[in-house]
Design a protein around this motif. Structure first.
Motif, PDB file in Angstrom:
ATOM      1  N   ALA A  91     -33.910  73.929-121.428  1.00 25.01           N
ATOM      2  CA  ALA A  91     -33.684  72.737-120.621  1.00 25.01           C
ATOM      3  C   ALA A  91     -35.020  72.271-120.055  1.00 25.01           C
ATOM      4  O   ALA A  91     -35.876  73.094-119.704  1.00 25.01           O
ATOM      5  CB  ALA A  91     -32.703  73.043-119.492  1.00 25.01           C
ATOM      6  N   VAL A  92     -35.182  70.952-119.971  1.00 23.94           N
ATOM      7  CA  VAL A  92     -36.425  70.379-119.447  1.00 23.94           C
ATOM      8  C   VAL A  92     -36.121  69.235-118.497  1.00 23.94           C
ATOM      9  O   VAL A  92     -35.045  68.648-118.524  1.00 23.94           O
ATOM     10  CB  VAL A  92     -37.349  69.870-120.588  1.00 23.94           C
ATOM     11  CG1 VAL A  92     -37.867  71.018-121.438  1.00 23.94           C
ATOM     12  CG2 VAL A  92     -36.652  68.838-121.456  1.00 23.94           C
ATOM     13  N   GLN A  93     -37.109  68.952-117.661  1.00 18.07           N
ATOM     14  CA  GLN A  93     -37.090  67.819-116.733  1.00 18.07           C
ATOM     15  C   GLN A  93     -38.249  66.920-117.137  1.00 18.07           C
ATOM     16  O   GLN A  93     -39.390  67.380-117.220  1.00 18.07           O
ATOM     17  CB  GLN A  93     -37.276  68.313-115.293  1.00 18.07           C
ATOM     18  CG  GLN A  93     -37.399  67.225-114.263  1.00 18.07           C
ATOM     19  CD  GLN A  93     -36.043  66.706-113.821  1.00 18.07           C
ATOM     20  OE1 GLN A  93     -35.057  67.428-113.823  1.00 18.07           O
ATOM     21  NE2 GLN A  93     -36.000  65.444-113.449  1.00 18.07           N
ATOM     22  N   ALA A  94     -37.977  65.653-117.404  1.00 18.62           N
ATOM     23  CA  ALA A  94     -38.997  64.737-117.913  1.00 18.62           C
ATOM     24  C   ALA A  94     -39.574  63.848-116.815  1.00 18.62           C
ATOM     25  O   ALA A  94     -38.880  63.466-115.874  1.00 18.62           O
ATOM     26  CB  ALA A  94     -38.395  63.862-119.005  1.00 18.62           C
ATOM     27  N   HIS A  95     -40.862  63.538-116.977  1.00 21.55           N
ATOM     28  CA  HIS A  95     -41.485  62.483-116.186  1.00 21.55           C
ATOM     29  C   HIS A  95     -42.609  61.863-117.008  1.00 21.55           C
ATOM     30  O   HIS A  95     -43.136  62.483-117.922  1.00 21.55           O
ATOM     31  CB  HIS A  95     -41.989  62.986-114.822  1.00 21.55           C
ATOM     32  CG  HIS A  95     -43.280  63.738-114.880  1.00 21.55           C
ATOM     33  ND1 HIS A  95     -43.351  65.098-115.079  1.00 21.55           N
ATOM     34  CD2 HIS A  95     -44.571  63.313-114.759  1.00 21.55           C
ATOM     35  CE1 HIS A  95     -44.621  65.481-115.086  1.00 21.55           C
ATOM     36  NE2 HIS A  95     -45.382  64.418-114.893  1.00 21.55           N
ATOM     37  N   GLU A  96     -42.917  60.615-116.672  1.00 21.97           N
ATOM     38  CA  GLU A  96     -44.026  59.933-117.333  1.00 21.97           C
ATOM     39  C   GLU A  96     -45.291  60.211-116.540  1.00 21.97           C
ATOM     40  O   GLU A  96     -45.320  60.039-115.326  1.00 21.97           O
ATOM     41  CB  GLU A  96     -43.769  58.428-117.402  1.00 21.97           C
ATOM     42  CG  GLU A  96     -42.677  58.054-118.374  1.00 21.97           C
ATOM     43  CD  GLU A  96     -42.409  56.564-118.413  1.00 21.97           C
ATOM     44  OE1 GLU A  96     -43.361  55.786-118.673  1.00 21.97           O
ATOM     45  OE2 GLU A  96     -41.251  56.178-118.168  1.00 21.97           O
ATOM     46  N   ALA A  97     -46.315  60.644-117.245  1.00 16.13           N
ATOM     47  CA  ALA A  97     -47.590  60.915-116.581  1.00 16.13           C
ATOM     48  C   ALA A  97     -48.250  59.592-116.202  1.00 16.13           C
ATOM     49  O   ALA A  97     -48.163  58.606-116.930  1.00 16.13           O
ATOM     50  CB  ALA A  97     -48.498  61.718-117.513  1.00 16.13           C
ATOM     51  N   GLY A  98     -48.913  59.604-115.068  1.00 17.44           N
ATOM     52  CA  GLY A  98     -49.627  58.421-114.615  1.00 17.44           C
ATOM     53  C   GLY A  98     -50.991  58.796-114.072  1.00 17.44           C
ATOM     54  O   GLY A  98     -51.264  59.975-113.811  1.00 17.44           O
ATOM     55  N   GLY A  99     -51.853  57.817-113.921  1.00 16.18           N
ATOM     56  CA  GLY A  99     -53.162  58.015-113.312  1.00 16.18           C
ATOM     57  C   GLY A  99     -54.006  59.067-113.991  1.00 16.18           C
ATOM     58  O   GLY A  99     -54.108  59.110-115.216  1.00 16.18           O
ATOM     59  N   ALA A 100     -54.605  59.943-113.192  1.00 17.50           N
ATOM     60  CA  ALA A 100     -55.516  60.975-113.704  1.00 17.50           C
ATOM     61  C   ALA A 100     -54.786  61.961-114.616  1.00 17.50           C
ATOM     62  O   ALA A 100     -55.356  62.435-115.600  1.00 17.50           O
ATOM     63  CB  ALA A 100     -56.180  61.720-112.548  1.00 17.50           C
TER      64      ALA A 100
END
Length: 162
Positions: free
Chosen positions: A113-122
């Motif tokens: 199982a995973v939790q997703a997020h979009e990377a931003g900035g640095a």
């Protein structure tokens, strides 16, 4: 008019969309027929990307949706690029993750199982730079020019228990 196959110059072109879709369908069929024994792979020491199947929840249907993607590892996290055959539109799996960020991945070593997020900035800049070191993506700068906008970098972290 059809698009020619990929070239190596800055005027990079892509295979016709129907060819890309045919390859994706064949890969999914191979996974289904072999019970995931052929078609998934871990990233290698010689900088080859891994291959995973991402299983998301459809944002409208609520049904499970699956897609095969290349990925790299960043510690215990899996990182992939949200491309749609380099088409400008975001892929459906990204839209599903935005609506339902908890998902599952099938890897050569098993599922999790995973939790997703979009990377931003640095964070995005650092992860984007890592992809340039891996084989399998070709000339990222030339290909992303086809999108006409920034390609999202998606991070899949181990899901928290509970």
């Amino acid at each position: 008019m059809t698009e020619p196959l990929i070239s190596r110059d800055r005027h990079t072109t892509l295979p016709p969309r129907r060819i890309i879709r045919l390859i994706w369908a064949a890969h999914r069929a191979l996974l289904r027929i072999t019970g995931n024994r052929i078609g998934l792979g871990l990233p290698t020491a010689d900088r080859r990307c891994g291959t995973m199947r991402l299983r998301t929840t459809g944002r409208r249907s609520g049904s499970e949706r699956a897609v095969v993607l290349n990925y790299i590892e960043d510690g215990d996290r899996l990182v992939t690029l949200a491309m749609n055959g380099w088409h400008p539109a975001d892929p459906a799996w990204l839209l599903n993750l935005r609506a339902h960020p908890v998902a599952a991945v099938d890897l050569a070593g098993g599922s999790r199982a995973v939790q997703a997020h979009e990377a931003g900035g640095a964070e995005r800049d650092r992860l984007w730079a890592l992809f340039h070191d891996y084989l399998g993506y070709g000339d990222l700068q030339a290909f992303t020019a086809h999108r006409g906008r920034e390609t999202p970098v998606v991070v899949l972290s181990p899901a928290r228990a509970g």
